[in-house]
Design a protein around this motif. Structure first.
Motif, PDB file in Angstrom:
ATOM      1  N   ALA A   9       0.872  -1.176   0.000  1.00 31.14           N
ATOM      2  CA  ALA A   9       0.000   0.000   0.000  1.00 31.14           C
ATOM      3  C   ALA A   9       0.908   1.224   0.000  1.00 31.14           C
ATOM      4  CB  ALA A   9      -0.903   0.011   1.224  1.00 31.14           C
ATOM      5  N   SER A  10       0.525   2.214  -0.776  1.00 33.05           N
ATOM      6  CA  SER A  10       1.306   3.442  -0.782  1.00 33.05           C
ATOM      7  C   SER A  10       0.409   4.604  -1.159  1.00 33.05           C
ATOM      8  CB  SER A  10       2.489   3.339  -1.752  1.00 33.05           C
ATOM      9  OG  SER A  10       2.037   3.197  -3.076  1.00 33.05           O
ATOM     10  N   GLU A  11       0.892   5.795  -0.869  1.00 34.60           N
ATOM     11  CA  GLU A  11       0.175   6.990  -1.246  1.00 34.60           C
ATOM     12  C   GLU A  11       1.172   8.105  -1.471  1.00 34.60           C
ATOM     13  OE1 GLU A  11      -2.078   9.036   2.021  1.00 34.60           O
ATOM     14  OE2 GLU A  11      -1.710   7.130   3.021  1.00 34.60           O
ATOM     15  N   ALA A  12       0.779   9.035  -2.324  1.00 32.34           N
ATOM     16  CA  ALA A  12       1.642  10.175  -2.637  1.00 32.34           C
ATOM     17  C   ALA A  12       0.781  11.309  -3.158  1.00 32.34           C
ATOM     18  CB  ALA A  12       2.680   9.783  -3.678  1.00 32.34           C
ATOM     19  N   THR A  13       1.302  12.503  -3.018  1.00 37.31           N
ATOM     20  CA  THR A  13       0.695  13.673  -3.618  1.00 37.31           C
ATOM     21  C   THR A  13       1.654  14.170  -4.690  1.00 37.31           C
ATOM     22  OG1 THR A  13      -0.461  14.235  -1.586  1.00 37.31           O
ATOM     23  CG2 THR A  13      -0.184  16.002  -3.187  1.00 37.31           C
ATOM     24  N   VAL A  14       1.122  14.373  -5.889  1.00 32.48           N
ATOM     25  CA  VAL A  14       1.948  14.790  -7.024  1.00 32.48           C
ATOM     26  C   VAL A  14       1.431  16.103  -7.598  1.00 32.48           C
ATOM     27  CG1 VAL A  14       2.588  12.418  -7.589  1.00 32.48           C
ATOM     28  CG2 VAL A  14       0.626  13.447  -8.709  1.00 32.48           C
ATOM     29  N   SER A 145       6.590   4.889  -9.933  1.00 30.59           N
ATOM     30  CA  SER A 145       6.352   6.247  -9.449  1.00 30.59           C
ATOM     31  C   SER A 145       7.304   7.243 -10.114  1.00 30.59           C
ATOM     32  CB  SER A 145       6.526   6.285  -7.928  1.00 30.59           C
ATOM     33  OG  SER A 145       6.366   7.602  -7.449  1.00 30.59           O
ATOM     34  N   ALA A 146       8.577   6.895 -10.184  1.00 33.81           N
ATOM     35  CA  ALA A 146       9.555   7.776 -10.825  1.00 33.81           C
ATOM     36  C   ALA A 146       9.231   7.958 -12.312  1.00 33.81           C
ATOM     37  CB  ALA A 146      10.964   7.219 -10.650  1.00 33.81           C
ATOM     38  N   ASN A 147       8.860   6.874 -12.983  1.00 32.64           N
ATOM     39  CA  ASN A 147       8.503   6.956 -14.405  1.00 32.64           C
ATOM     40  C   ASN A 147       7.233   7.774 -14.614  1.00 32.64           C
ATOM     41  OD1 ASN A 147      10.715   5.367 -15.041  1.00 32.64           O
ATOM     42  ND2 ASN A 147       9.532   3.479 -15.158  1.00 32.64           N
ATOM     43  N   LEU A 148       6.259   7.620 -13.722  1.00 30.65           N
ATOM     44  CA  LEU A 148       5.014   8.380 -13.804  1.00 30.65           C
ATOM     45  C   LEU A 148       5.295   9.872 -13.659  1.00 30.65           C
ATOM     46  CD1 LEU A 148       1.877   8.486 -13.885  1.00 30.65           C
ATOM     47  CD2 LEU A 148       1.936   8.213 -11.391  1.00 30.65           C
ATOM     48  N   LYS A 150       8.071  11.466 -14.202  1.00 32.28           N
ATOM     49  CA  LYS A 150       8.810  11.937 -15.381  1.00 32.28           C
ATOM     50  C   LYS A 150       7.845  12.119 -16.554  1.00 32.28           C
ATOM     51  CE  LYS A 150      12.697  10.808 -18.368  1.00 32.28           C
ATOM     52  NZ  LYS A 150      13.779   9.855 -18.640  1.00 32.28           N
ATOM     53  N   HIS A 151       6.969  11.128 -16.773  1.00 34.55           N
ATOM     54  CA  HIS A 151       6.003  11.208 -17.870  1.00 34.55           C
ATOM     55  C   HIS A 151       5.086  12.432 -17.716  1.00 34.55           C
ATOM     56  CE1 HIS A 151       3.189   9.913 -20.964  1.00 34.55           C
ATOM     57  NE2 HIS A 151       2.222  10.167 -20.098  1.00 34.55           N
ATOM     58  N   LEU A 152       4.650  12.689 -16.496  1.00 34.58           N
ATOM     59  CA  LEU A 152       3.729  13.803 -16.234  1.00 34.58           C
ATOM     60  C   LEU A 152       4.441  15.135 -16.084  1.00 34.58           C
ATOM     61  CD1 LEU A 152       1.406  12.053 -13.620  1.00 34.58           C
ATOM     62  CD2 LEU A 152       0.832  12.604 -16.003  1.00 34.58           C
ATOM     63  N   LYS A 153       5.782  15.085 -16.062  1.00 34.34           N
ATOM     64  CA  LYS A 153       6.581  16.303 -15.793  1.00 34.34           C
ATOM     65  C   LYS A 153       6.119  16.922 -14.475  1.00 34.34           C
ATOM     66  CE  LYS A 153       7.569  17.249 -20.623  1.00 34.34           C
ATOM     67  NZ  LYS A 153       6.773  16.422 -21.471  1.00 34.34           N
ATOM     68  N   LYS A 155       6.222  16.538  -9.879  1.00 34.90           N
ATOM     69  CA  LYS A 155       7.047  16.230  -8.709  1.00 34.90           C
ATOM     70  C   LYS A 155       6.161  15.683  -7.609  1.00 34.90           C
ATOM     71  CE  LYS A 155      10.402  19.713  -9.747  1.00 34.90           C
ATOM     72  NZ  LYS A 155      11.196  20.834  -9.357  1.00 34.90           N
ATOM     73  N   GLN A 156       6.790  14.931  -6.728  1.00 33.22           N
ATOM     74  CA  GLN A 156       6.068  14.440  -5.557  1.00 33.22           C
ATOM     75  C   GLN A 156       6.199  15.482  -4.451  1.00 33.22           C
ATOM     76  OE1 GLN A 156       6.785  10.374  -4.522  1.00 33.22           O
ATOM     77  NE2 GLN A 156       6.130  10.688  -2.423  1.00 33.22           N
TER      78      GLN A 156
END
Length: 157
Positions: A9-14, A145-148, A150-153, A155-156
């Protein structure tokens, strides 16, 4: 065969708009490009067939392929549950969800995932196999997460 399971399980704000994150998560062509260990997804509407790369677990080589019933609550939530085709035995499957919500300046994303795999190993191997599964899932998630981002340009935060 013995069934082994691992949860993550994980969560982040981007710093990306929710629609942009959503568009990635519902794209069966793009997801394998961003997700390590995932080679392709066959999209048949609400049924997606996930093809993983070949993995070795305690000397046993596996190339998991599993079918998931995808339920989309537009822009807010994706649920998936293992649903193999009638008469087909699949040795792996997943259960889980993605939840997206708006936050000031971005999107909050929560992921819950349980992976099950049947292997020709003794139940006594469970601690090692399941620890390996959890660590592999964590590394894969970190790389996704890192690829996402980068794709979205994005930051977390």
């Amino acid at each position: 065969m013995t069934r082994f399971s691992a949860d993550v399980a994980s969560e982040a704000t981007v710093t990306a708009e929710r629609k942009a994150v959503w568009d990635v998560l519902v794209d069966p062509v793009l997801l394998p490009k961003l997700t390590p260990l995932l080679s392709r997804i066959e999209d048949d509407g609400s049924l997606w067939r996930w093809h993983m790369v070949r993995l070795a677990v305690m000397g046993v080589g596996i190339k998991p392929v599993f079918t998931e019933r995808m339920t989309f609550d537009e822009g807010v939530r994706i649920d998936f549950t293992h649903e193999p085709p009638a008469g087909v035995t699949e040795w792996a499957g997943a259960e889980g969800h993605y939840t997206l919500s708006d936050t000031p300046g971005g999107t909050h994303l929560e992921i819950g995932l349980r992976l099950d795999v049947d292997l020709p190993l003794s139940r006594l191997a469970a601690p090692v196999v399941e620890r390996t599964m959890r660590s592999t899932m964590a590394v894969t998630g970190d790389r996704f997460s890192a690829n996402l981002l980068k794709h979205l340009k994005a930051k977390q935060r």
